[in-house]
Design a protein around this motif. Structure first.
Motif, PDB file in Angstrom:
ATOM      1  N   PHE A 143      41.250  19.975  32.348  1.00  0.00           N
ATOM      2  CA  PHE A 143      41.944  18.705  32.532  1.00  0.00           C
ATOM      3  C   PHE A 143      43.399  18.811  32.094  1.00  0.00           C
ATOM      4  CE2 PHE A 143      43.562  14.723  30.938  1.00  0.00           C
ATOM      5  CZ  PHE A 143      43.180  13.795  31.887  1.00  0.00           C
ATOM      6  N   GLY A 144      43.635  19.493  30.967  1.00  0.00           N
ATOM      7  CA  GLY A 144      44.978  19.520  30.402  1.00  0.00           C
ATOM      8  C   GLY A 144      45.901  20.543  31.025  1.00  0.00           C
ATOM      9  N   ASP A 145      45.368  21.698  31.448  1.00  0.00           N
ATOM     10  CA  ASP A 145      46.262  22.795  31.825  1.00  0.00           C
ATOM     11  C   ASP A 145      45.850  23.549  33.072  1.00  0.00           C
ATOM     12  OD1 ASP A 145      48.413  22.935  29.745  1.00  0.00           O
ATOM     13  OD2 ASP A 145      46.679  22.908  28.443  1.00  0.00           O
ATOM     14  N   GLY A 146      44.936  23.018  33.849  1.00  0.00           N
ATOM     15  CA  GLY A 146      44.639  23.609  35.133  1.00  0.00           C
ATOM     16  C   GLY A 146      43.715  24.806  35.085  1.00  0.00           C
ATOM     17  N   PHE A 147      43.784  25.613  36.138  1.00  0.00           N
ATOM     18  CA  PHE A 147      42.826  26.699  36.340  1.00  0.00           C
ATOM     19  C   PHE A 147      43.050  27.857  35.364  1.00  0.00           C
ATOM     20  CE2 PHE A 147      41.494  30.707  38.141  1.00  0.00           C
ATOM     21  CZ  PHE A 147      40.196  30.435  38.513  1.00  0.00           C
TER      22      PHE A 147
ATOM     23  N   GLY B 282      46.373  17.167  34.312  1.00  0.00           N
ATOM     24  CA  GLY B 282      47.494  17.934  33.807  1.00  0.00           C
ATOM     25  C   GLY B 282      47.946  17.456  32.444  1.00  0.00           C
ATOM     26  N   PHE B 283      48.885  18.205  31.862  1.00  0.00           N
ATOM     27  CA  PHE B 283      49.292  17.926  30.488  1.00  0.00           C
ATOM     28  C   PHE B 283      49.913  16.547  30.331  1.00  0.00           C
ATOM     29  CE2 PHE B 283      52.292  17.966  26.952  1.00  0.00           C
ATOM     30  CZ  PHE B 283      51.432  18.320  25.914  1.00  0.00           C
ATOM     31  N   ASP B 284      50.712  16.095  31.288  1.00  0.00           N
ATOM     32  CA  ASP B 284      51.349  14.794  31.148  1.00  0.00           C
ATOM     33  C   ASP B 284      50.316  13.683  31.016  1.00  0.00           C
ATOM     34  OD1 ASP B 284      53.806  15.966  31.242  1.00  0.00           O
ATOM     35  OD2 ASP B 284      54.394  15.146  33.189  1.00  0.00           O
ATOM     36  N   SER B 285      49.263  13.766  31.807  1.00  0.00           N
ATOM     37  CA  SER B 285      48.198  12.768  31.730  1.00  0.00           C
ATOM     38  C   SER B 285      47.486  12.841  30.381  1.00  0.00           C
ATOM     39  CB  SER B 285      47.203  12.979  32.870  1.00  0.00           C
ATOM     40  OG  SER B 285      46.131  12.075  32.783  1.00  0.00           O
ATOM     41  N   PHE B 286      47.172  14.056  29.957  1.00  0.00           N
ATOM     42  CA  PHE B 286      46.537  14.238  28.648  1.00  0.00           C
ATOM     43  C   PHE B 286      47.424  13.696  27.537  1.00  0.00           C
ATOM     44  CE2 PHE B 286      46.606  16.817  24.796  1.00  0.00           C
ATOM     45  CZ  PHE B 286      45.329  16.605  24.312  1.00  0.00           C
ATOM     46  N   ALA B 287      48.717  14.036  27.567  1.00  0.00           N
ATOM     47  CA  ALA B 287      49.634  13.635  26.502  1.00  0.00           C
ATOM     48  C   ALA B 287      49.780  12.121  26.432  1.00  0.00           C
ATOM     49  CB  ALA B 287      50.996  14.288  26.712  1.00  0.00           C
ATOM     50  N   SER B 288      49.790  11.467  27.573  1.00  0.00           N
ATOM     51  CA  SER B 288      49.894  10.008  27.591  1.00  0.00           C
ATOM     52  C   SER B 288      48.688   9.360  26.921  1.00  0.00           C
ATOM     53  CB  SER B 288      50.030   9.524  29.040  1.00  0.00           C
ATOM     54  OG  SER B 288      50.038   8.123  29.107  1.00  0.00           O
ATOM     55  N   ARG B 289      47.510   9.871  27.242  1.00  0.00           N
ATOM     56  CA  ARG B 289      46.288   9.332  26.642  1.00  0.00           C
ATOM     57  C   ARG B 289      46.231   9.644  25.153  1.00  0.00           C
ATOM     58  NH1 ARG B 289      42.203  12.220  28.598  1.00  0.00           N
ATOM     59  NH2 ARG B 289      40.798  10.800  27.524  1.00  0.00           N
ATOM     60  N   TYR B 290      46.656  10.839  24.785  1.00  0.00           N
ATOM     61  CA  TYR B 290      46.672  11.230  23.368  1.00  0.00           C
ATOM     62  C   TYR B 290      47.605  10.305  22.586  1.00  0.00           C
ATOM     63  CZ  TYR B 290      47.200  14.185  19.195  1.00  0.00           C
ATOM     64  OH  TYR B 290      47.235  14.656  17.899  1.00  0.00           O
ATOM     65  N   ALA B 291      48.811  10.079  23.113  1.00  0.00           N
ATOM     66  CA  ALA B 291      49.786   9.237  22.419  1.00  0.00           C
ATOM     67  C   ALA B 291      49.281   7.806  22.271  1.00  0.00           C
ATOM     68  CB  ALA B 291      51.119   9.261  23.163  1.00  0.00           C
ATOM     69  N   SER B 292      48.584   7.313  23.281  1.00  0.00           N
ATOM     70  CA  SER B 292      48.041   5.960  23.197  1.00  0.00           C
ATOM     71  C   SER B 292      47.009   5.836  22.082  1.00  0.00           C
ATOM     72  CB  SER B 292      47.391   5.577  24.537  1.00  0.00           C
ATOM     73  OG  SER B 292      48.358   5.506  25.556  1.00  0.00           O
ATOM     74  N   GLN B 293      46.242   6.903  21.870  1.00  0.00           N
ATOM     75  CA  GLN B 293      45.184   6.850  20.858  1.00  0.00           C
ATOM     76  C   GLN B 293      45.683   7.182  19.462  1.00  0.00           C
ATOM     77  OE1 GLN B 293      41.559   8.706  22.032  1.00  0.00           O
ATOM     78  NE2 GLN B 293      40.660   8.683  19.990  1.00  0.00           N
ATOM     79  N   PHE B 294      46.612   8.155  19.349  1.00  0.00           N
ATOM     80  CA  PHE B 294      46.997   8.646  18.024  1.00  0.00           C
ATOM     81  C   PHE B 294      48.439   8.319  17.630  1.00  0.00           C
ATOM     82  CE2 PHE B 294      43.573  11.496  19.490  1.00  0.00           C
ATOM     83  CZ  PHE B 294      42.644  11.249  18.476  1.00  0.00           C
ATOM     84  N   GLY B 295      49.204   7.715  18.528  1.00  0.00           N
ATOM     85  CA  GLY B 295      50.517   7.218  18.175  1.00  0.00           C
ATOM     86  C   GLY B 295      51.626   8.232  18.131  1.00  0.00           C
ATOM     87  N   SER B 296      51.416   9.436  18.653  1.00  0.00           N
ATOM     88  CA  SER B 296      52.459  10.457  18.688  1.00  0.00           C
ATOM     89  C   SER B 296      52.189  11.403  19.841  1.00  0.00           C
ATOM     90  CB  SER B 296      52.503  11.241  17.375  1.00  0.00           C
ATOM     91  OG  SER B 296      51.277  11.926  17.158  1.00  0.00           O
ATOM     92  N   GLN B 297      53.238  12.113  20.252  1.00  0.00           N
ATOM     93  CA  GLN B 297      53.079  13.086  21.327  1.00  0.00           C
ATOM     94  C   GLN B 297      52.385  14.337  20.796  1.00  0.00           C
ATOM     95  OE1 GLN B 297      53.822  12.993  24.743  1.00  0.00           O
ATOM     96  NE2 GLN B 297      53.993  10.798  24.281  1.00  0.00           N
ATOM     97  N   PRO B 298      51.454  14.906  21.536  1.00  0.00           N
ATOM     98  CA  PRO B 298      50.748  16.095  21.065  1.00  0.00           C
ATOM     99  C   PRO B 298      51.552  17.363  21.283  1.00  0.00           C
ATOM    100  CG  PRO B 298      49.959  15.526  23.237  1.00  0.00           C
ATOM    101  CD  PRO B 298      50.953  14.452  22.850  1.00  0.00           C
ATOM    102  N   PRO B 299      51.356  18.395  20.460  1.00  0.00           N
ATOM    103  CA  PRO B 299      51.927  19.705  20.776  1.00  0.00           C
ATOM    104  C   PRO B 299      51.232  20.279  22.007  1.00  0.00           C
ATOM    105  CG  PRO B 299      50.412  19.878  18.928  1.00  0.00           C
ATOM    106  CD  PRO B 299      50.550  18.413  19.230  1.00  0.00           C
TER     107      PRO B 299
ATOM    108  N   ALA C  12      47.515  21.363  22.051  1.00  0.00           N
ATOM    109  CA  ALA C  12      46.428  20.401  21.860  1.00  0.00           C
ATOM    110  C   ALA C  12      45.560  20.277  23.103  1.00  0.00           C
ATOM    111  CB  ALA C  12      46.993  19.048  21.458  1.00  0.00           C
ATOM    112  N   SER C  13      46.178  20.326  24.276  1.00  0.00           N
ATOM    113  CA  SER C  13      45.380  20.214  25.502  1.00  0.00           C
ATOM    114  C   SER C  13      44.431  21.393  25.672  1.00  0.00           C
ATOM    115  CB  SER C  13      46.295  20.099  26.721  1.00  0.00           C
ATOM    116  OG  SER C  13      47.154  21.216  26.812  1.00  0.00           O
ATOM    117  N   LEU C  14      44.790  22.540  25.105  1.00  0.00           N
ATOM    118  CA  LEU C  14      43.896  23.699  25.166  1.00  0.00           C
ATOM    119  C   LEU C  14      42.657  23.470  24.298  1.00  0.00           C
ATOM    120  CD1 LEU C  14      46.562  26.540  24.936  1.00  0.00           C
ATOM    121  CD2 LEU C  14      45.441  25.663  26.995  1.00  0.00           C
ATOM    122  N   ALA C  15      42.824  22.781  23.169  1.00  0.00           N
ATOM    123  CA  ALA C  15      41.669  22.432  22.339  1.00  0.00           C
ATOM    124  C   ALA C  15      40.763  21.461  23.080  1.00  0.00           C
ATOM    125  CB  ALA C  15      42.136  21.833  21.015  1.00  0.00           C
TER     126      ALA C  15
END
Length: 409
Positions: free
Chosen positions: A367-371, A311-328, A331-334
């Motif tokens: 992974f980011g936004d489900g079915f 889900g998005f929360d999991s994706f956003a956490s990993r994104y923030a850890s790598q890039f230092g900011s919360q994603p829009p 981004a999970s759709l990309a």
């Protein structure tokens, strides 16, 4: 039918798979090539290239645009890079094409992507840019997976992966009907968004046996017109004994409209308020007049078919850890689009990006936004949860479905 999930050592979380009889695939070297033969005249890719596989996919993103738009473009690029890191064996190259601020950049970069052998194009972001790029790509038979919410940009071969207003209306009206609701009034803005949701309301209410008793409109620009909302509330009061739901699609109007309706004797004790995914914010959950209201929302936390959390929360956490900011949110759709492309290359053979493959009715789980699944007209059906406003918060009362069987009929 494409069936895919990735369980890489770096993430340990599901990526993309078909909803029917999924298969978990993992380990280095997965995939045996694309089965496509590249044209002899393909140019070398220009700009940034992510990955080193044999199949080229282009990402059209406004990275050099000013302000938030450009920041979103960079986030799309970052999400694509994350996807290739997670699916390290992907036989894929992602050619990043900067379309800038001007919509003409979309058609120019789409042409360049074709010259460089792109077999699929992901992006762009805005509706007008999607239409421009589509005019270049459709005659060449190269499909797009685009990020706009405007279903007017969809077409055969131009697939929209984002959440659309029509998707919201379809989900909330079908759920309301399933809970025994039989009649609805609506307060909609006099805007293109309002026109879309009104048409979708009429269509879905008829499909699910709900009567539309009144649709009132108001002007809405930077903020909803309070006099227009007052007038709408007064008109709906005339049918208050004939309705069991009130639909208020614009989040900015929800609190004021509910308060004005209460002044006309229409309260949450005798009707259920219905909203859209824009309602997923604290100011609405805190409004006492909206207690018990229902609205659809993209799932932030999901349980995959194999039991893992996605889900998005999991994706956003990993994104923030790598890039230092919360994603829009987009981004999970990309991310999901690139993982989908990699999965189709691995399993789809020569028809990996064909219409029949992309519109598999069994759909896919991102992974980011489900079915989700693509329709043949380019629009998509996305999995949405139903939220209920409850004691200053919102809780899930109907989980987002994880297969085609759970989508509104």
């Amino acid at each position: 039918m494409i069936r895919h999930a990735v369980s890489g050592a770096t993430v340990g979380a599901a990526a993309l798979l078909a909803a029917c009889n999924p298969t978990t695939l993992s380990g280095p070297g997965y995939g045996t090539g694309s089965g496509f033969n590249q044209p002899l005249s393909v140019s070398e890719p220009t700009g940034e290239v992510l990955g080193s596989g044999s199949v080229r996919v282009a990402l059209l993103t406004p990275s050099s645009a000013e302000g938030v738009f450009g920041q979103t473009g960079q986030a799309l690029r970052n999400a694509a890079a994350m996807a290739l890191q997670d699916y390290s064996s992907a036989d894929l190259q992602v050619i990043v094409k900067d379309v800038g601020q001007d919509t003409n950049g979309a058609s120019q970069q789409a042409s360049q992507a074709l010259a460089e052998g792109a077999q699929l194009v992901i992006g762009p972001l805005r509706s007008d840019a999607v239409k421009k790029a589509g005019m270049v790509l459709k005659p060449a038979g190269v499909p797009m997976i685009a990020f706009t919410k405007d279903t007017g940009a969809a077409a055969q071969g131009v697939y929209l992966i984002n959440f659309s207003p029509e998707n919201d209306v379809e989900r909330i009206i079908s759920y309301a009907a399933s809970q025994g609701k039989r009649s609805v009034a609506a307060i909609v803005p006099s805007t293109p968004f309002g026109n879309i949701v009104e048409a979708s309301l009429r269509q879905n209410a008829a499909r699910h046996g709900m009567r539309v008793m009144s649709i009132e409109s108001y002007k809405s620009g930077n903020q909803p017109d309070p006099f227009g909302l007052q007038s709408a509330a007064e008109q709906i009061a005339k049918v208050k004994d004939q309705i069991d739901t009130v639909f208020i699609p614009e989040a900015a109007a929800a609190v004021s409209a509910a308060q004005l309706l209460a002044g006309q004797g229409i309260r949450n004790e005798n009707v259920t308020f219905l909203g859209t995914s824009g309602w997923d914010q604290a100011s609405i959950s805190r409004e006492p007049m909206l207690e018990g209201a229902w609205y659809p929302a993209p799932p932030k936390v999901l349980r995959n078919l194999d039991g893992r959390t996605i889900g998005f929360d999991s994706f956003a956490s990993r994104y923030a850890s790598q890039f230092g900011s919360q994603p829009p949110r987009v981004a999970s759709l990309a991310y999901d689009s690139v993982i989908l492309a990699a999965a189709l290359v691995a399993q789809g053979g020569e028809r990996r990006f064909s219409s029949q493959t992309l519109t598999d009715p069994n759909g896919f789980i991102g992974f980011g936004d489900g079915f989700f699944r693509f329709r043949t007209d380019g629009t998509s059906q996305r999995s949405l949860a139903i939220m209920q406003v409850s004691r200053g918060d919102a809780k899930i009362v109907d989980a987002a479905p994880m297969s085609a069987a759970g989508l509104p009929k």
